[in-house]
Design an enzyme around this catalytic site. Structure first.
Site, mmCIF file in Angstrom:
data_model
loop_
_atom_site.group_PDB
_atom_site.id
_atom_site.type_symbol
_atom_site.label_atom_id
_atom_site.label_comp_id
_atom_site.label_asym_id
_atom_site.label_seq_id
_atom_site.Cartn_x
_atom_site.Cartn_y
_atom_site.Cartn_z
ATOM 1 N N HIS A 182 -7.666 -5.551 0.180
ATOM 2 C CA HIS A 182 -6.522 -4.868 0.774
ATOM 3 C C HIS A 182 -6.266 -5.459 2.154
ATOM 4 O O HIS A 182 -6.861 -5.010 3.154
ATOM 5 C CB HIS A 182 -6.861 -3.374 0.880
ATOM 6 C CG HIS A 182 -5.722 -2.441 0.628
ATOM 7 N ND1 HIS A 182 -5.050 -2.396 -0.569
ATOM 8 C CD2 HIS A 182 -5.133 -1.491 1.412
ATOM 9 C CE1 HIS A 182 -4.123 -1.458 -0.516
ATOM 10 N NE2 HIS A 182 -4.144 -0.904 0.688
ATOM 11 N N SER A 185 0.833 -1.192 0.000
ATOM 12 C CA SER A 185 0.000 0.000 0.000
ATOM 13 C C SER A 185 0.880 1.260 0.000
ATOM 14 O O SER A 185 1.665 1.459 -0.917
ATOM 15 C CB SER A 185 -0.961 -0.049 1.188
ATOM 16 O OG SER A 185 -1.995 0.882 1.038
ATOM 17 N N GLU A 245 -8.482 -1.825 -2.531
ATOM 18 C CA GLU A 245 -7.797 -2.703 -3.482
ATOM 19 C C GLU A 245 -8.210 -2.383 -4.920
ATOM 20 O O GLU A 245 -7.397 -2.496 -5.840
ATOM 21 C CB GLU A 245 -8.073 -4.167 -3.156
ATOM 22 C CG GLU A 245 -7.118 -5.136 -3.839
ATOM 23 C CD GLU A 245 -5.678 -4.980 -3.361
ATOM 24 O OE1 GLU A 245 -4.771 -5.481 -4.063
ATOM 25 O OE2 GLU A 245 -5.460 -4.369 -2.287
#
Length: 380
Positions: A354, A213, A323
């Site tokens: 995510h 991330s 995501e």
């Protein structure tokens, strides 16, 4: 502007960006809901990252990873403490070290697992937007120290740096009433390498870097800007185009939602030159000749997503949106990179949001596909 107003704007930004990414948003009101501290707010970081701290509703707990059986310290390279270090509770020969940073005028904690046979290669593992001050989530929410336990590479896992993007900020940041310097690029590229070389034998020019991330975007940027230091880069669910439409709003709101600080203390106002300087897509030319392993999920819940409470549903919903944004920016980055020859491998998972379970799997895949071969760090 009140925090409530900012949260509502943040929710609206998430919904708009999710719609643009083609995601089906079934419960947008959840994004603005009040949440608990652990695994709470939607952010460009590690969704559910506090799961290891007791948040059983985190939707993406990493699976247990057991390396092949063998002597974990065959010649004694791991069983002595380096200066400023203590044994870390995560075990597996990980040391928690206090490293002085002149640029930030304080000690920065770094978790380090020495190479099995005293090899000179290093792997920097960067955390997400909600990085904690007591450990790097790669050692708690994932299993990095077990994944590389039998390998001849030193793991370097900086602790702290929430919302930092591991960059040098334009001005100090107010965190909880304390004014602190954020100069993480300087620390990671000019201060920490000397310490690692002196005490762990890591060469300053023989490193890989990986992150998830926020940390994934930073890994790509640092690799582009410091080619003399990094030889391989892995990006898991990164945001590869922070200057794309909508991201000028999304990133600052996500940062404020986490730290309640001034996000524009980082690179200045949206459109300022430093935003472009830290955009991996705009720096693609500097990354074409470096091996890269890049992943993103489909934003469809998968094996690690089985919410059993309202909080878990909230976390899962956030993970779906985040995501989706990551996948869209990763595809855009790939299209730009593929305009000319490059050494990147892209892996798009058919399911996955995510979350740490997927990033743990990504690290396992990157280890064998690129990190160990490129760094010549296999322990034979």
């Amino acid at each position: 502007m009140s925090q409530t107003t900012l949260r509502r704007k943040f929710a609206a930004g998430l919904t708009a960006l999710a719609t643009a990414a083609g995601l089906v948003v079934g419960a947008p009101a959840l994004v603005g809901a009040q949440a608990t501290e652990q695994g709470s707010s939607a952010s460009l970081g590690s969704a559910g990252s506090a799961g290891s701290a007791g948040s059983g509703d985190a939707p993406n707990t990493a699976p247990a990873f057991q390396p092949a059986a063998g002597n974990e310290n065959p010649v004694g390279f791991r069983n002595w403490l380096r200066p400023g270090c203590s044994w870390d509770p995560v075990a597996s020969w990980v040391q928690l070290c206090d490293v002085w940073s002149p640029a930030m005028n304080r000690h920065i904690k770094v978790q380090v697992q020495p190479a099995r046979f005293g090899g000179n290669a290093g792997l920097y593992l960067l955390d997400g937007l909600r990085a904690r001050d007591d450990w790097n989530a790669w050692t708690r929410d994932a299993q990095a120290q077990r994944i590389f336990l039998q390998d001849n590479i030193t793991l370097v896992m900086p602790v702290g740096g929430q919302v930092s993007f591991y960059t040098d900020w334009d001005r100090p940041i107010n965190l909880g009433g304390n004014l602190v310097e954020y100069k993480y690029e300087t620390f990671l590229t000019a201060e920490l390498p000397g310490y690692l070389q002196q005490h762990f034998g890591v060469r300053t020019d023989n490193n890989a870097i990986a992150g998830l991330s926020m940390g994934g975007s930073a890994a790509a940027t640092l690799a582009a800007r410091h080619r003399d230091q990094f030889k391989q880069v892995s990006v898991f669910s990164g945001y590869m185009n922070p200057t794309a439409p909508g991201m000028y709003t999304m990133i600052p709101l996500a940062m404020f939602d986490q730290c309640k600080c001034d996000p524009f203390a980082m690179w200045g106002l949206p459109g300022s030159p430093r935003w472009g300087q830290n955009d991996p897509l705009l720096n693609a030319d500097k990354l074409r000749d470096i091996p890269m392993y890049i992943t993103a999920g489909s934003a469809i819940p998968g094996r690690y997503d089985q919410p059993s409470s309202l909080q878990a549903v909230f976390n899962t919903f956030n993970g779906i949106i985040l995501e989706g944004l990551s996948r869209g920016s990763t595809i855009a980055f790939q299209n730009t990179l593929n305009a000319r020859p490059n050494q990147a491998t892209f892996d798009y998972r058919t399911t996955g949001i995510h979350g740490w379970g997927y990033w743990n799997d990504d690290l396992i895949a990157a280890r064998s596909a690129q990190i160990l071969p490129v760094m010549n760090a296999q322990a034979w």
